[in-house]
Design a protein around this motif. Structure first.
Motif, PDB file in Angstrom:
ATOM      1  N   ILE A  66       0.825  -1.205   0.000  1.00  0.00           N
ATOM      2  CA  ILE A  66       0.000   0.000   0.000  1.00  0.00           C
ATOM      3  C   ILE A  66       0.864   1.262   0.000  1.00  0.00           C
ATOM      4  N   LEU A  67       1.983   1.254   0.717  1.00  0.00           N
ATOM      5  CA  LEU A  67       2.844   2.437   0.751  1.00  0.00           C
ATOM      6  C   LEU A  67       3.417   2.747  -0.628  1.00  0.00           C
ATOM      7  N   LEU A 127       0.667   6.837  -6.561  1.00  0.00           N
ATOM      8  CA  LEU A 127      -0.486   7.730  -6.737  1.00  0.00           C
ATOM      9  C   LEU A 127      -0.082   9.194  -6.585  1.00  0.00           C
ATOM     10  N   GLU A 128       0.814   9.477  -5.646  1.00  0.00           N
ATOM     11  CA  GLU A 128       1.261  10.858  -5.470  1.00  0.00           C
ATOM     12  C   GLU A 128       2.040  11.346  -6.683  1.00  0.00           C
ATOM     13  N   LEU A 133      -2.401   7.382 -13.915  1.00  0.00           N
ATOM     14  CA  LEU A 133      -2.997   6.167 -13.380  1.00  0.00           C
ATOM     15  C   LEU A 133      -4.517   6.256 -13.394  1.00  0.00           C
ATOM     16  N   GLU A 134      -5.042   7.410 -13.047  1.00  0.00           N
ATOM     17  CA  GLU A 134      -6.498   7.584 -13.060  1.00  0.00           C
ATOM     18  C   GLU A 134      -7.054   7.420 -14.470  1.00  0.00           C
ATOM     19  N   PHE A 135      -6.335   7.930 -15.473  1.00  0.00           N
ATOM     20  CA  PHE A 135      -6.770   7.757 -16.861  1.00  0.00           C
ATOM     21  C   PHE A 135      -6.835   6.277 -17.222  1.00  0.00           C
ATOM     22  N   ASP A 136      -5.788   5.530 -16.848  1.00  0.00           N
ATOM     23  CA  ASP A 136      -5.782   4.085 -17.137  1.00  0.00           C
ATOM     24  C   ASP A 136      -6.930   3.375 -16.424  1.00  0.00           C
TER      25      ASP A 136
END
Length: 138
Positions: free
Chosen positions: A12-13, A19-20, A26-29
């Motif tokens: 998760i880290l 994500l940062e 990543l959101e687009f994918d």
């Protein structure tokens, strides 16, 4: 091209760090896959799901393009085509007058992320000039 995700510490880290750094890509994918980042951590989209998606994104994904802007387009087929073009140019040159005199050798197509293994020291000269220089002409 594999992402560098696997080289980072802990589940998760490392996903949070990714994500940062690469949130929009990543959101687009994820949107392209019918997933939403805002659902992360829910029963429908777990952190493990995100890990699996990131680990197996294709080489032309937005995340890979964002992480490797200079090299993402050069996959195996592009390297092979560049090798074929270099070989063809060398074969044409090899039958030329320039090849007989050892000059104007074609330079390979530059590949991103690959440094030339050819080190130039001085200037090449023809065999006749070298024989004269060494005083080998009788």
């Amino acid at each position: 091209m594999a992402s560098s995700f696997g080289s980072r510490p802990g589940g998760i880290l490392s996903l949070d760090a990714l994500l940062e750094e690469q949130c929009e890509a990543l959101e687009f994918d994820l949107i392209s896959l019918g997933l939403r980042l805002r659902s992360l951590g829910s029963e429908g989209f777990s952190w493990r799901d995100l890990k699996v998606v990131v680990k197996h994104l294709p080489a032309d994904s937005a995340l890979i393009r964002s992480m490797h802007p200079d090299t993402h387009r050069w996959q195996l087929d592009q390297h092979l085509m560049a090798d074929m073009a270099d070989s063809l140019r060398w074969l044409v040159w090899a039958r030329s007058e320039d090849a007989r005199h050892g000059r104007n050798r074609p330079t390979p197509i530059q590949r991103p992320g690959v440094k030339s293994d050819r080190e130039r020291i001085g200037t090449a000269i023809g065999i006749d000039q070298m024989n004269r220089f060494l005083d080998w002409i009788s």
